[in-house]
Design a protein around this motif. Structure first.
Motif, PDB file in Angstrom:
ATOM      1  N   ASP A   1      -9.323  -0.139   2.538  1.00 41.17           N
ATOM      2  CA  ASP A   1      -9.190   0.983   3.461  1.00 41.17           C
ATOM      3  C   ASP A   1      -8.449   0.582   4.721  1.00 41.17           C
ATOM      4  O   ASP A   1      -8.480  -0.579   5.150  1.00 41.17           O
ATOM      5  CB  ASP A   1     -10.571   1.516   3.845  1.00 41.17           C
ATOM      6  CG  ASP A   1     -11.224   2.283   2.719  1.00 41.17           C
ATOM      7  OD1 ASP A   1     -10.507   2.715   1.799  1.00 41.17           O
ATOM      8  OD2 ASP A   1     -12.460   2.444   2.753  1.00 41.17           O
ATOM      9  N   ARG A   2      -7.828   1.576   5.328  1.00 39.39           N
ATOM     10  CA  ARG A   2      -7.238   1.370   6.640  1.00 39.39           C
ATOM     11  C   ARG A   2      -8.318   1.608   7.695  1.00 39.39           C
ATOM     12  O   ARG A   2      -9.165   2.480   7.551  1.00 39.39           O
ATOM     13  CB  ARG A   2      -6.092   2.359   6.857  1.00 39.39           C
ATOM     14  CG  ARG A   2      -5.214   2.016   8.054  1.00 39.39           C
ATOM     15  CD  ARG A   2      -4.117   3.055   8.243  1.00 39.39           C
ATOM     16  NE  ARG A   2      -3.036   2.524   9.033  1.00 39.39           N
ATOM     17  CZ  ARG A   2      -3.066   2.362  10.364  1.00 39.39           C
ATOM     18  NH1 ARG A   2      -4.164   2.681  11.018  1.00 39.39           N
ATOM     19  NH2 ARG A   2      -2.035   1.876  11.010  1.00 39.39           N
ATOM     20  N   SER A   3      -8.300   0.794   8.732  1.00 36.99           N
ATOM     21  CA  SER A   3      -9.221   0.989   9.849  1.00 36.99           C
ATOM     22  C   SER A   3      -8.410   1.153  11.120  1.00 36.99           C
ATOM     23  O   SER A   3      -7.177   1.133  11.102  1.00 36.99           O
ATOM     24  CB  SER A   3     -10.180  -0.199   9.964  1.00 36.99           C
ATOM     25  OG  SER A   3      -9.467  -1.363  10.317  1.00 36.99           O
ATOM     26  N   VAL A   4      -9.102   1.303  12.220  1.00 37.84           N
ATOM     27  CA  VAL A   4      -8.403   1.498  13.495  1.00 37.84           C
ATOM     28  C   VAL A   4      -7.490   0.327  13.806  1.00 37.84           C
ATOM     29  O   VAL A   4      -6.389   0.491  14.340  1.00 37.84           O
ATOM     30  CB  VAL A   4      -9.426   1.689  14.631  1.00 37.84           C
ATOM     31  CG1 VAL A   4      -8.737   1.751  15.985  1.00 37.84           C
ATOM     32  CG2 VAL A   4     -10.248   2.955  14.393  1.00 37.84           C
TER      33      VAL A   4
ATOM     34  N   LEU B   1     -12.140  -1.257  -3.879  1.00 36.94           N
ATOM     35  CA  LEU B   1     -12.906  -1.335  -2.634  1.00 36.94           C
ATOM     36  C   LEU B   1     -12.304  -0.382  -1.608  1.00 36.94           C
ATOM     37  O   LEU B   1     -11.742  -0.784  -0.586  1.00 36.94           O
ATOM     38  CB  LEU B   1     -12.917  -2.773  -2.120  1.00 36.94           C
ATOM     39  CG  LEU B   1     -13.621  -3.774  -3.042  1.00 36.94           C
ATOM     40  CD1 LEU B   1     -13.445  -5.200  -2.524  1.00 36.94           C
ATOM     41  CD2 LEU B   1     -15.095  -3.431  -3.193  1.00 36.94           C
ATOM     42  N   ALA B   2     -12.410   0.903  -1.917  1.00 38.13           N
ATOM     43  CA  ALA B   2     -11.868   1.961  -1.075  1.00 38.13           C
ATOM     44  C   ALA B   2     -12.922   3.049  -0.953  1.00 38.13           C
ATOM     45  O   ALA B   2     -13.305   3.663  -1.958  1.00 38.13           O
ATOM     46  CB  ALA B   2     -10.579   2.518  -1.676  1.00 38.13           C
TER      47      ALA B   2
ATOM     48  N   TYR C   1      -4.610  -1.708   2.017  1.00 35.94           N
ATOM     49  CA  TYR C   1      -4.052  -2.655   1.041  1.00 35.94           C
ATOM     50  C   TYR C   1      -2.588  -2.361   0.750  1.00 35.94           C
ATOM     51  O   TYR C   1      -1.741  -3.266   0.791  1.00 35.94           O
ATOM     52  CB  TYR C   1      -4.882  -2.611  -0.235  1.00 35.94           C
ATOM     53  CG  TYR C   1      -4.412  -3.526  -1.342  1.00 35.94           C
ATOM     54  CD1 TYR C   1      -3.740  -4.711  -1.084  1.00 35.94           C
ATOM     55  CD2 TYR C   1      -4.660  -3.190  -2.675  1.00 35.94           C
ATOM     56  CE1 TYR C   1      -3.323  -5.549  -2.114  1.00 35.94           C
ATOM     57  CE2 TYR C   1      -4.259  -4.021  -3.715  1.00 35.94           C
ATOM     58  CZ  TYR C   1      -3.578  -5.193  -3.419  1.00 35.94           C
ATOM     59  OH  TYR C   1      -3.168  -6.024  -4.446  1.00 35.94           O
ATOM     60  N   ASP C   2      -2.246  -1.095   0.470  1.00 37.72           N
ATOM     61  CA  ASP C   2      -0.845  -0.805   0.156  1.00 37.72           C
ATOM     62  C   ASP C   2       0.053  -1.022   1.369  1.00 37.72           C
ATOM     63  O   ASP C   2       1.194  -1.470   1.236  1.00 37.72           O
ATOM     64  CB  ASP C   2      -0.702   0.617  -0.397  1.00 37.72           C
ATOM     65  CG  ASP C   2      -1.276   1.673   0.525  1.00 37.72           C
ATOM     66  OD1 ASP C   2      -2.475   1.587   0.833  1.00 37.72           O
ATOM     67  OD2 ASP C   2      -0.533   2.582   0.929  1.00 37.72           O
ATOM     68  N   GLU C   3      -0.465  -0.754   2.578  1.00 38.49           N
ATOM     69  CA  GLU C   3       0.323  -1.034   3.782  1.00 38.49           C
ATOM     70  C   GLU C   3       0.540  -2.535   3.952  1.00 38.49           C
ATOM     71  O   GLU C   3       1.626  -2.977   4.375  1.00 38.49           O
ATOM     72  CB  GLU C   3      -0.391  -0.462   5.009  1.00 38.49           C
ATOM     73  CG  GLU C   3      -0.385   1.052   5.077  1.00 38.49           C
ATOM     74  CD  GLU C   3      -1.262   1.593   6.185  1.00 38.49           C
ATOM     75  OE1 GLU C   3      -1.030   2.724   6.627  1.00 38.49           O
ATOM     76  OE2 GLU C   3      -2.198   0.881   6.613  1.00 38.49           O
ATOM     77  N   PHE C   4      -0.461  -3.314   3.621  1.00 39.81           N
ATOM     78  CA  PHE C   4      -0.324  -4.769   3.751  1.00 39.81           C
ATOM     79  C   PHE C   4       0.691  -5.309   2.745  1.00 39.81           C
ATOM     80  O   PHE C   4       1.466  -6.217   3.062  1.00 39.81           O
ATOM     81  CB  PHE C   4      -1.686  -5.439   3.552  1.00 39.81           C
ATOM     82  CG  PHE C   4      -1.675  -6.927   3.761  1.00 39.81           C
ATOM     83  CD1 PHE C   4      -1.367  -7.473   4.997  1.00 39.81           C
ATOM     84  CD2 PHE C   4      -1.969  -7.791   2.719  1.00 39.81           C
ATOM     85  CE1 PHE C   4      -1.354  -8.842   5.197  1.00 39.81           C
ATOM     86  CE2 PHE C   4      -1.957  -9.165   2.904  1.00 39.81           C
ATOM     87  CZ  PHE C   4      -1.651  -9.695   4.147  1.00 39.81           C
TER      88      PHE C   4
END
Length: 848
Positions: free
Chosen positions: A824-827, A721-722, A832-835
Motif C-alpha cells: 500500500d501507499r502511505s503518507v 499485502l494490500a 509497490y508498483d510506484e516503487f
C-alpha cells in the motif's frame, strides 16, 4: 466471490518457481498466482559492455514507451509476488551449479550464500551490483521434511585432520595425492601429509575409496568430536542465572509472576542433567540475594541496600546445583511474587545488580536472563528518559521510497547513552557469560543501550512494551520456555576461512570479535544467525573454484566438546549474466537487511533506508547492463528470474518497523526490531520483510492443514499485502504471519457461521479480545483445520511464533496488521508498483 475471505487476487499476480526457457512468466503455476503473461525473452543483440548477454530475463511492460513519459506506470497486477513455496523460504536448488544442492556442499539450512559463485575480478563484481556474502546459522533446527541430523565424526589416534598452515578442516573438496598419502588443502593449497591412522587408498579419479563411508569426505556439513587439545578447562556446565526486577511496575503488571511460573515449570527440562546450576537474584532500589544452599529447609532472602559497593554475601550458596537444591529453587519461585507483592518501590538499580550477577557467574560463565520493567534510575549506570515525546530515534525522513527529506537534527535515540553496559558486555564475553534482556516496561526503557548486553555476548533482546500478564503473559512464557530449552552451545568460538584471493570484509550479528576474525560466542543457540560479506584481495582470482569453511567450536549441554564445520566450494565466473543465475534472493535480502541494520544502529536511519534502495537498484542496473540492446529499447523493466522478488522484499524492508520513517514508531520498538534483524536467520528476515497473508473464509477442510505428497502442509492461498484488496472487506477473516506474530484479523461483519465454527461464538462483540481463543479441534472440522494450519506455521518457524492473537477490525491493535500491508501507499512511503517504477527510472537514468 462468497466465502473467499476477501476479494480474490486480481489477474496478473505473478508467482511460482522459474519456468523453462520459452515459457511465459505469469501463466498459472502450481500453488502460485495466475496472471497475464510476461515474456521470458531469448538472446538478442549485444550488451553495452564486454560481457555475454543474458539469455533469460523477465520484462515488466509499462504503459508508455520508456519510464519517464507522462502517465508512465506499471499495472499492479503484473508486479512479481512470491509463490507459496517461495514465501516459505525453501532452499533454492536452481541457484546452485547444475541446479541441485550436492551433498558435499554445506546444507543451505546452515550456510546460505547470496550468490553460489564468485566473480573472477573486482570489476565483474562491481558491474554485477550483487552482494557477495553468506548467512550462517550453525545450529539451525530442522524445518522441512528431509532435514537430517548432522553426522558426528570421532577421530581416534590421529586427532582431527587439519591443514598445518591455514588450519582448514578436512572436507570433501581436499585433493588427494601420492596414492592417498598426502592431501592438498583447498583453501591455501598447501600439500599436507596424511596421518598414518587416517590413510586410505584412492581410486583412478583421485578420490578416497572410503569416501562414502566417511561423512567428512562426502558431506558439506559435519560435526567433529573435539579432543582435549580443544579445551582450556573442563567443559562448562549449563548455568542459568535469573535477575528479576521486583519494583512496583514489575509486580503489578504480572511480569514477576509470569517469569517465576514459567521458570518453575521448566526446571525438570533444563538441559545438563545433574550438572545444571541455577541462581536467582532480584532488584529494585536494592539488590536481593537468595541463599539456596542444599542444607537449608527453605530459601533465605538477603537484601543489600547499599548499592554503591555491591558484594556477594554468600558466594557459595547463591549459585547452586539444581539437582541438589531442586526443592529450594522450586519453593523460591513459588513464593517470589508474594514476597514483593506489597512493594511500592519505583526505583531500579540495574547497574549494581548486574555487577553482582557478574561476580556470581564469572568463575564459570553461563546464561544471565535480565527481566526489567523500569528504566534504571538509581545507582551506577542509571539512565534517563531520552525519548521526551519523540518517536523512532529520528524525525520522519526522506529517501526515494519515503518521498521526503530528512528533518532537522535531533538527539539520536539509536545510539547507546551509557558506556557501562557495553564495557560490562565485553567483560561478560571474556568470562563466557551470555546475556538475554527482557524489556517489559510501559515507558521508555532505552532498549538500544541495554541491548548492548545482548549484542556483544551472543544474547537476545526481547521487547514486550507495556507488558500486561492477561495480554502478553502467554507470549512471554512461550518465548522464555523456548529460550531455555532450545539447542544451544556453550563457551563457543567461530572462525570463517576462505580460499586464497578472497577476504572477509565484514561480520554482522551478536558476538564479540576477538582478534581479527575469531567470533567469541559465550552462548550460541539454534535461532542465531551470523552474516559475512566477502571481497577479493587482489583485482582478479586465478583459481577456478573458491571454498568457504565455517567452523564452530562449542560445548554441548551434555558436556561434550564439538566442532561443527560447514564447507562450500563454488565456481569462479567471468560472465555477469551467469552470476545472476546463481543468485539467491532470500540471502541477498538478508544481507541488505543486516547492512542496513548496522547503518541504523550507528545512528544513521535515513542512510539505512537509502542503502536498501540503492543496493536494489545497483543489482537491477547490473543485470540491465548485460541484457540485449533491443530489450532495453522497449523501455520495459528487465529483471533476472532469480531476483524478481528483490524490489518487493526491499520495499518491505524500508517499511519494516526497524526502518520506516513514520512517527508512530517508538524508539524502543525500533531498537528492538533492529536488534532482532541483526541476528535473524534468512527465513526470519524474509518473513519480516514480506509477511504471509491467508484468507480463512473458504472451505476449511482437508486437504487444508494436511501434508501434501512432498511432505509440506497444504496452506490456504496467499493474498497480496494490500489492504484495499483484503482488509477492506468487512466480511473477511485473514491470518497474518510475519515470523514473530500470528494475527487473526476478523472483519466487523464476519459471518456468524464462521465465528461459531472457529470460535464457538456467534459474535465477538463485547468480548475481551485478549481472552478469545480458537475452539478446540473437536468442536468442528473448520476449527480442526485452522488449528492444523496454525501448527503448520509454527513448525516452519520453530519456537519463533507467539500465541495466536485475534484482532478485530477497527480496534487499536489493527495497526499491527496494517503495518504489514507493504504494497500500500502511505503518507510517506510508495506503493509497490510506484516503487517498481522508481527503481526502473533510477536504473534507466544510468543504463538507458
Amino acid at each position: 466471490p462468497p466465502g473467499s475471505g476477501g476479494p480474490p487476487p486480481p489477474p496478473g499476480m505473478v508467482g511460482g518457481p522459474p519456468v523453462a526457457s520459452g515459457a511465459a512468466i505469469g501463466a498459472p503455476r502450481p500453488g502460485g498466482y495466475a496472471g497475464a503473461a510476461m515474456p521470458l525473452a531469448g538472446v538478442g543483440g549485444q550488451p553495452e559492455l564486454d560481457q555475454p548477454v543474458a539469455d533469460r530475463y523477465l520484462e515488466l511492460p509499462f504503459n508508455t514507451q520508456g519510464p519517464g513519459g507522462k502517465g508512465s506506470g506499471l499495472d499492479p497486477a503484473l508486479a512479481p509476488r512470491p509463490s507459496p513455496d517461495e514465501a516459505r523460504v525453501l532452499p533454492r536448488p536452481d541457484a546452485y551449479p547444475d541446479g541441485a544442492i550436492a551433498p558435499d556442499q554445506a546444507s543451505p539450512r546452515f550456510l546460505r550464500m547470496t550468490v553460489n559463485a564468485f566473480p573472477n575480478t573486482t570489476a565483474t563484481a562491481t558491474k554485477s551490483g550483487l552482494p557477495f556474502g553468506a548467512v550462517l546459522q550453525p545450529l539451525a533446527p530442522p524445518r522441512w521434511p528431509g532435514d537430517e541430523e548432522v553426522p558426528v565424526v570421532g577421530f581416534a589416534g590421529s586427532g582431527v585432520v587439519r591443514c598445518r598452515r591455514c588450519r582448514t578442516y578436512i572436507n570433501p573438496f581436499a585433493q588427494w595425492l601420492d596414492g592417498g598419502r598426502r592431501w592438498k588443502c583447498n583453501l591455501c593449497y598447501l600439500i599436507n601429509e596424511c596421518p598414518t591412522e587416517y590413510f586410505g587408498p584412492i581410486d583412478e579419479y583421485g578420490r578416497r575409496r572410503d569416501r562414502d563411508e566417511r561423512p567428512e569426505l562426502c558431506c558439506g556439513t559435519v560435526e567433529f568430536v573435539a579432543s582435549a587439545d580443544y579445551m582450556v578447562r573442563p567443559p562448562q556446565p549449563p548455568v542459568y542465572v535469573f535477575l528479576v526486577d521486583v519494583s512496583y511496575h514489575a509486580v503489578s503488571t504480572g511480569m514477576v509472576a509470569t517469569v517465576a511460573q514459567t521458570v518453575r515449570g521448566v526446571l525438570d527440562e533444563l538441559p545438563g542433567d545433574v550438572r545444571t546450576q541455577v541462581g536467582i537474584l532480584a532488584y529494585d532500589s536494592a539488590v536481593h540475594f537468595f541463599n539456596l544452599g542444599a542444607s537449608l529447609s527453605q530459601p533465605q532472602l538477603i537484601t543489600v541496600p547499599d548499592i554503591t559497593d555491591v558484594f556477594l554475601p554468600l558466594p557459595d550458596d547463591m549459585l547452586v546445583n539444581l539437582h541438589e537444591s531442586r526443592a529450594l529453587v522450586d519453593l523460591l519461585l513459588e513464593r517470589l511474587p508474594a514476597m514483593f507483592a506489597q512493594t511500592q518501590t519505583l526505583d531500579a538499580a540495574l547497574g549494581p545488580a548486574l555487577k553482582a550477577s557478574f561476580q556470581l557467574m564469572q568463575h564459570v560463565g553461563g546464561k544471565l536472563q535480565i527481566f526489567s520493567t523500569t528504566l534504571p534510575n538509581v545507582g551506577e549506570a542509571k539512565l534517563r528518559n531520552r525519548e521526551d515525546g519523540r518517536r523512532g530515534g529520528q524525525p520522519a525522513g526522506g529517501g526515494a521510497a519515503s518521498g521526503g527529506k530528512a528533518g532537522p537534527p535531533q538527539n539520536n535515540l539509536l545510539l547507546p547513552e551509557e558506556g557501562f553496559y557495553k564495557k560490562l558486555a565485553v567483560e561478560c564475553s571474556r568470562q563466557q557469560i551470555c546475556v538475554d534482556v527482557w524489556l517489559c516496561g510501559a515507558a521508555y526503557s532505552d532498549a538500544i543501550t541495554l541491548g548492548q548486553l545482548a549484542k556483544h555476548t551472543g544474547g537476545t533482546l526481547y521487547h514486550f512494551p507495556g507488558f500486561s500478564a492477561p495480554r502478553d503473559g502467554a507470549a512471554l512464557a512461550r518465548d522464555l520456555k523456548h529460550n531455555l530449552l532450545r539447542e544451544q552451545g556453550w563457551e563457543a568460538v567461530m572462525r570463517v576461512r576462505c580460499s586464497q584471493g578472497v577476504k572477509i570484509t565484514s561480520f554482522h550479528g551478536h558476538f564479540f570479535v576477538r582478534g581479527t576474525d575469531l567470533l567469541a560466542l559465550p552462548n550460541v543457540d539454534a535461532d542465531k544467525a551470523f552474516t559475512i560479506t566477502f571481497g577479493l584481495e587482489e583485482n582478479a582470482l586465478t583459481s577456478t573454484n573458491v571454498a568457504v569453511q565455517a567452523a564452530l567450536l562449542y560445548t554441548t549441554s551434555t558436556g561434550e566438546r564439538r566442532i561443527r564445520v560447514q564447507t562450500v566450494s563454488l565456481p569462479v565466473i567471468a560472465a555477469v549474466a551467469d552470476l545472476f543465475k546463481h543468485a539467491d534472493v532470500d540471502a541477498c535480502t538478508t544481507v541488505f537487511a543486516k547492512l542496513a541494520a548496522e547503518r541504523a544502529l550507528a545512528g544513521k536511519l535515513q542512510d539505512a533506508r537509502d542503502l536498501v534502495q540503492a543496493r536494489t537498484a545497483e543489482a537491477l542496473q547490473g543485470f540491465r547492463l548485460v541484457c540485449p540492446t533491443e530489450a532495453k529499447r522497449t523501455g520495459h523493466m528487465l529483471m533476472p528470474e532469480s531476483l524478481r522478488l528483490l524490489p518487493l522484499y526491499a520495499l518491505g524492508l524500508v517499511k519494516h518497523l526497524a526502518f520506516k520513517p513514520d512517527g508512530d514508531v517508538r524508539a524502543d520498538e525500533r531498537a528492538a526490531a533492529l536488534m532482532h534483524l541483526d541476528s535473524s536467520s534468512v527465513h526470519s528476515v524474509v518473513a519480516a520483510a514480506h509477511p504471509r497473508l491467508f484468507p480463512l473464509l473458504l472451505k476449511l477442510s482437508p486437504p487444508l492443514g494436511q501434508p501434501a505428497e512432498n511432505g509440506l502442509t497444504v496452506l490456504p492461498p496467499l493474498l497480496p499485502l494490500a489492504a484495499d484488496r483484503t482488509l477492506a472487506n468487512p466480511q473477511g477473516a485473514f491470518l497474518l504471519e510475519d515470523g514473530r506474530q500470528l494475527l487473526l484479523w476478523i472483519g466487523r461483519a464476519c459471518p456468524p457461521a464462521f465465528l461459531m465454527d472457529v470460535f464457538a461464538r456467534q459474535s465477538l462483540d463485547d468480548v475481551d479480545p485478549f481472552s478469545v481463543e480458537l475452539a478446540p479441534p473437536s468442536h468442528s472440522e473448520a476449527a480442526a483445520t485452522v488449528h492444523a494450519v496454525v501448527e503448520a506455521l509454527r513448525s516452519e518457524r520453530p519456537g519463533a511464533l507467539q500465541p495466536l492473537r485475534v484482532i478485530r477490525q477497527g480496534a487499536p491493535e489493527e495497526l499491527l496488521v496494517l503495518r504489514a500491508m507493504v504494497e500500500d501507499r502511505s503518507v510517506s512511503m510508495m506503493s509497490y508498483d510506484e516503487f517498481l517504477v522508481h527503481c526502473h527510472r533510477t536504473v534507466c537514468s544510468k543504463v538507458g
